[in-house]
Design a protein around this motif. Structure first.
Motif, PDB file in Angstrom:
ATOM      1  N   ARG A 198       0.830  -1.206   0.000  1.00 23.62           N
ATOM      2  CA  ARG A 198       0.000   0.000   0.000  1.00 23.62           C
ATOM      3  C   ARG A 198       0.868   1.262   0.000  1.00 23.62           C
ATOM      4  O   ARG A 198       0.426   2.329  -0.419  1.00 23.62           O
ATOM      5  CB  ARG A 198      -0.942   0.012   1.203  1.00 23.62           C
ATOM      6  CG  ARG A 198      -1.907  -1.169   1.242  1.00 23.62           C
ATOM      7  CD  ARG A 198      -2.974  -1.016   2.317  1.00 23.62           C
ATOM      8  NE  ARG A 198      -3.844   0.106   2.017  1.00 23.62           N
ATOM      9  CZ  ARG A 198      -3.824   1.272   2.658  1.00 23.62           C
ATOM     10  NH1 ARG A 198      -2.965   1.473   3.651  1.00 23.62           N
ATOM     11  NH2 ARG A 198      -4.647   2.246   2.330  1.00 23.62           N
ATOM     12  N   LYS A 199       2.111   1.124   0.423  1.00 28.13           N
ATOM     13  CA  LYS A 199       3.046   2.251   0.436  1.00 28.13           C
ATOM     14  C   LYS A 199       3.886   2.315  -0.835  1.00 28.13           C
ATOM     15  O   LYS A 199       4.090   3.397  -1.406  1.00 28.13           O
ATOM     16  CB  LYS A 199       3.968   2.134   1.659  1.00 28.13           C
ATOM     17  CG  LYS A 199       4.993   3.244   1.799  1.00 28.13           C
ATOM     18  CD  LYS A 199       4.362   4.561   2.174  1.00 28.13           C
ATOM     19  CE  LYS A 199       5.433   5.603   2.485  1.00 28.13           C
ATOM     20  NZ  LYS A 199       4.835   6.919   2.851  1.00 28.13           N
ATOM     21  N   TYR A 234      -9.962  -5.359  -1.776  1.00 31.39           N
ATOM     22  CA  TYR A 234      -9.022  -6.313  -1.194  1.00 31.39           C
ATOM     23  C   TYR A 234      -9.039  -7.624  -1.975  1.00 31.39           C
ATOM     24  O   TYR A 234      -9.943  -7.889  -2.759  1.00 31.39           O
ATOM     25  CB  TYR A 234      -9.305  -6.566   0.290  1.00 31.39           C
ATOM     26  CG  TYR A 234     -10.707  -7.021   0.645  1.00 31.39           C
ATOM     27  CD1 TYR A 234     -11.032  -8.380   0.725  1.00 31.39           C
ATOM     28  CD2 TYR A 234     -11.709  -6.101   0.959  1.00 31.39           C
ATOM     29  CE1 TYR A 234     -12.301  -8.800   1.088  1.00 31.39           C
ATOM     30  CE2 TYR A 234     -12.987  -6.514   1.326  1.00 31.39           C
ATOM     31  CZ  TYR A 234     -13.280  -7.866   1.382  1.00 31.39           C
ATOM     32  OH  TYR A 234     -14.538  -8.301   1.739  1.00 31.39           O
ATOM     33  N   ASN A 240      -1.366   5.093   4.028  1.00 33.36           N
ATOM     34  CA  ASN A 240      -0.641   4.099   3.224  1.00 33.36           C
ATOM     35  C   ASN A 240       0.438   3.363   4.001  1.00 33.36           C
ATOM     36  O   ASN A 240       0.877   2.281   3.592  1.00 33.36           O
ATOM     37  CB  ASN A 240       0.004   4.770   2.008  1.00 33.36           C
ATOM     38  CG  ASN A 240      -1.007   5.357   1.051  1.00 33.36           C
ATOM     39  OD1 ASN A 240      -2.206   5.181   1.230  1.00 33.36           O
ATOM     40  ND2 ASN A 240      -0.513   6.053   0.031  1.00 33.36           N
ATOM     41  N   TYR A 256      -6.094  -3.399  -0.495  1.00 28.96           N
ATOM     42  CA  TYR A 256      -5.418  -2.647  -1.547  1.00 28.96           C
ATOM     43  C   TYR A 256      -5.498  -1.161  -1.208  1.00 28.96           C
ATOM     44  O   TYR A 256      -5.362  -0.775  -0.069  1.00 28.96           O
ATOM     45  CB  TYR A 256      -6.047  -2.974  -2.896  1.00 28.96           C
ATOM     46  CG  TYR A 256      -5.500  -4.251  -3.512  1.00 28.96           C
ATOM     47  CD1 TYR A 256      -4.961  -5.272  -2.729  1.00 28.96           C
ATOM     48  CD2 TYR A 256      -5.524  -4.436  -4.877  1.00 28.96           C
ATOM     49  CE1 TYR A 256      -4.456  -6.434  -3.290  1.00 28.96           C
ATOM     50  CE2 TYR A 256      -5.031  -5.601  -5.465  1.00 28.96           C
ATOM     51  CZ  TYR A 256      -4.500  -6.593  -4.670  1.00 28.96           C
ATOM     52  OH  TYR A 256      -4.008  -7.740  -5.237  1.00 28.96           O
ATOM     53  N   GLY A 257      -5.744  -0.308  -2.201  1.00 27.49           N
ATOM     54  CA  GLY A 257      -5.727   1.125  -1.961  1.00 27.49           C
ATOM     55  C   GLY A 257      -4.307   1.645  -1.905  1.00 27.49           C
ATOM     56  O   GLY A 257      -3.338   0.934  -2.182  1.00 27.49           O
ATOM     57  N   GLY A 258      -4.140   2.905  -1.546  1.00 21.77           N
ATOM     58  CA  GLY A 258      -2.818   3.499  -1.479  1.00 21.77           C
ATOM     59  C   GLY A 258      -2.134   3.486  -2.836  1.00 21.77           C
ATOM     60  O   GLY A 258      -2.727   3.804  -3.868  1.00 21.77           O
ATOM     61  N   PRO A 301      -8.524  -0.486   3.239  1.00 22.19           N
ATOM     62  CA  PRO A 301      -8.057  -0.003   1.940  1.00 22.19           C
ATOM     63  C   PRO A 301      -7.914   1.516   1.849  1.00 22.19           C
ATOM     64  O   PRO A 301      -7.396   2.019   0.846  1.00 22.19           O
ATOM     65  CB  PRO A 301      -9.147  -0.481   0.958  1.00 22.19           C
ATOM     66  CG  PRO A 301     -10.011  -1.426   1.728  1.00 22.19           C
ATOM     67  CD  PRO A 301      -9.918  -0.985   3.153  1.00 22.19           C
ATOM     68  N   PHE A 355      -0.632  -1.438   6.909  1.00 20.34           N
ATOM     69  CA  PHE A 355      -1.161  -2.618   6.216  1.00 20.34           C
ATOM     70  C   PHE A 355      -1.770  -3.535   7.261  1.00 20.34           C
ATOM     71  O   PHE A 355      -1.083  -3.954   8.204  1.00 20.34           O
ATOM     72  CB  PHE A 355      -0.044  -3.342   5.464  1.00 20.34           C
ATOM     73  CG  PHE A 355      -0.476  -4.622   4.799  1.00 20.34           C
ATOM     74  CD1 PHE A 355      -1.035  -4.620   3.527  1.00 20.34           C
ATOM     75  CD2 PHE A 355      -0.311  -5.845   5.443  1.00 20.34           C
ATOM     76  CE1 PHE A 355      -1.429  -5.796   2.910  1.00 20.34           C
ATOM     77  CE2 PHE A 355      -0.706  -7.028   4.834  1.00 20.34           C
ATOM     78  CZ  PHE A 355      -1.264  -7.006   3.566  1.00 20.34           C
TER      79      PHE A 355
END
Length: 541
Positions: free
Chosen positions: A200-201, A439, A291, A417-419, A287, A294
């Motif tokens: 995510r980062k 996700y 970021n 997920y996301g970020g 999500p 996790f």
């Protein structure tokens, strides 16, 4: 009617004849002449007459079984009935890899490429329909870290644990975003996409690849410049074994703070009326939160401690935060107060210690533990995957919990997920599952009992739960993750129908990126030498 019966009988007789012919053909190619022919070819193409015999293991070699079993990671493919390779080739030089590719084609035998052996369906060391040779890359394990350039060259036979350890030796403020399991081979992990607790980062593993070296179908060694951007694109998430033999990757190191924080949290459905609320809230928060955080959620059927002889669901969260515990608690108090975490529920540590923690090692374990390859230690398992794009309602979650309990032993691991994942285009790499996915789900079942009956039972369980989840997951296609290899979603016999066969699973793994992968495959391997049950097909002639 009689004519139809005659045709059916003819087809049955033809089928029996072909099966007998296949058996006879396989028996013929298992003779000692295969070893002699291959050895002679390898010597010719490497100019290493004295040394090259030491890297080839025939079935009659006393060490053959040990070499084969060392990197079998799924005991389902370590039985007496499992088709075995005619030869195992264990190169340590690039020239030996190139010669193996050329010689396999010369004698007309299929090649399977293995780095760490964690392919869940075993197709890196098993062929279901043809005699084959294993090209085992475990000796390709060189790792060169350059902290000035903030990069690392790593060969495909190195493990993730060895990669993390080598980075830690050189720098305490650098890391790399890859998988949790330390014994996974770098080659398969990266070529299939690769993800981990920092995605995510920093995105996926493939989002941090700078260069690569690969042996093509002609035995030539190519780097990013000489292979071209299309092939370089394909081997970052499209499965390297469809295009050649990847030798090594150059990776971009990422900055990590000197102190990171981890925590684990669990709640049991029949003891906490908030469990469903917490799981639902996780879907909203995980999500979309900072970021640097996790949080993976695990759902698993367990025996109830409240109602005897009944089962319930345990929900547990494992988390990594790239920062200190005080910052983490402040963030969670604002975004996820339902967890009610306190500072003493979190543990501060170095990044390398967090790698050990995620691997299940006790706090304080030496990083040297990451160097253990844990050879010949396979259990029985089956995995499947899905993507969630819309929140599952609380009623829906309750229904899922009920079906999990009914289905048996299968657990779910939900990775948000996301970020950074949402900021990268779906076509940037072959891995398409970016924005729009909340996700990923990993379905997981493990067992200890041997035999076909046990295998049938547990695989039926996981397939049943997968079917129950249909209303909640991505559609058209129902997407899947290549690193969670699953032959249930389609296989190819690599015959005249290989393109249509490949399209079935290819669209699930790669969505529309499948079509570009096919074009690359057709250009670099037009005769489809590099193939397996789920490889990228060539364009139909």
């Amino acid at each position: 009617m009689i004519e139809s019966l005659r045709i059916s009988c003819f087809h049955l007789s033809l089928t029996i004849f072909l099966l007998v012919l296949l058996h006879v053909s396989y028996a013929l190619v298992t003779s000692d002449s295969v070893y002699d022919t291959f050895l002679h070819c390898l010597q010719k193409h490497t100019n290493e007459s004295d040394q090259v015999s030491n890297i080839i293991y025939a079935q009659t070699n006393a060490n053959y079984s040990t070499v084969l079993r060392n990197y079998i990671r799924n005991a389902r493919f370590n039985t007496s009935s499992t088709r075995k390779p005619l030869l195992i080739v264990t190169p340590s030089l690039e020239s030996q890899v190139g010669a193996t590719v050329v010689c396999s084609q010369t004698i007309g035998i299929q090649l399977r490429i293995r780095s760490g052996g964690h392919d869940f369906e075993g197709i890196s060391y098993v062929s279901y329909n043809a005699p084959f040779i294993i090209l085992d890359m475990f000796n390709f394990k060189s790792i060169t870290v350059d902290t000035d350039d903030e990069s690392v060259w790593v060969q495909v036979g190195a493990t993730l644990g060895e990669l993390y350890y080598s980075i830690w030796e050189k720098s305490k403020v650098h890391g790399f975003p890859a998988g949790v399991c330390s014994t996974v081979g770098v080659g398969g992990h990266i070529s299939g996409g690769g993800y981990g607790t920092m995605m995510r980062k920093f995105g996926l593993t493939i989002d941090n690849v700078l260069d690569a070296k690969i042996v093509d179908v002609n035995g030539n060694v190519l780097d990013r410049k000489s292979m071209g951007e299309d092939l370089f694109w394909a081997i970052r998430g499209g499965g390297g074994a469809s295009f050649g033999v990847v030798l090594s990757y150059k990776l971009k190191l990422v900055p990590v703070p000197e102190t990171v924080s981890v925590f684990s949290f669990e709640t049991i459905l029949d003891r906490n009326t908030m469990t469903t609320d917490i799981v639902y809230r996780w879907q909203e928060v995980a999500p979309n939160i900072d970021n640097a955080l996790f949080m993976r959620l695990h759902l698993k059927p367990v025996n109830s401690m409240v109602r005897k002889r009944e089962k319930t669901i345990i929900a547990s969260i494992m988390a990594l935060y790239l920062g200190k515990a005080k910052q983490l608690i402040s963030l969670l108090e604002e975004e996820f107060p339902e967890l009610d975490l306190k500072k003493n529920d979190c543990t501060e540590m170095s990044w390398i210690d967090s790698v050990l923690w995620w691997n299940g090692f006790a706090v304080g374990t030496s990083p040297h533990a990451l160097l253990n390859r844990n050879l010949n230690s396979a259990g029985f398992l089956k995995r499947k995957s899905d993507y969630i794009q819309k929140l599952i309602s609380k009623d829906g979650l309750e229904w899922v919990f009920k079906k999990m309990i009914e289905s048996g032993k299968t657990g779910l691991a939900l990775s948000p997920y996301g970020g950074r994942m949402s900021q990268i285009s779906a076509s940037e790499t072959p891995f398409p599952h970016r924005a729009g996915n909340l996700y990923k789900i990993e379905y997981s079942v493990n067992w200890e009992e041997e035999g076909e009956e046990a295998e049938k039972n547990y695989i039926t369980q996981i397939r049943r739960l997968y079917s129950y989840m249909t209303p909640f997951v991505s559609k058209n296609p129902r997407s899947a993750f290549l690193n969670y290899r699953d032959l249930d979603i389609g296989i190819s016999s690599n015959d005249e129908n290989s393109y249509e066969d490949g399209k079935v699973y290819g669209l699930k793994y790669f969505n529309d990126n499948f079509y570009r992968l096919v074009k690359v495959k057709t250009a670099v391997d037009p005769h489809n030498f590099f193939r397996n049950e789920q490889s990228i097909p060539t364009l139909p002639k």
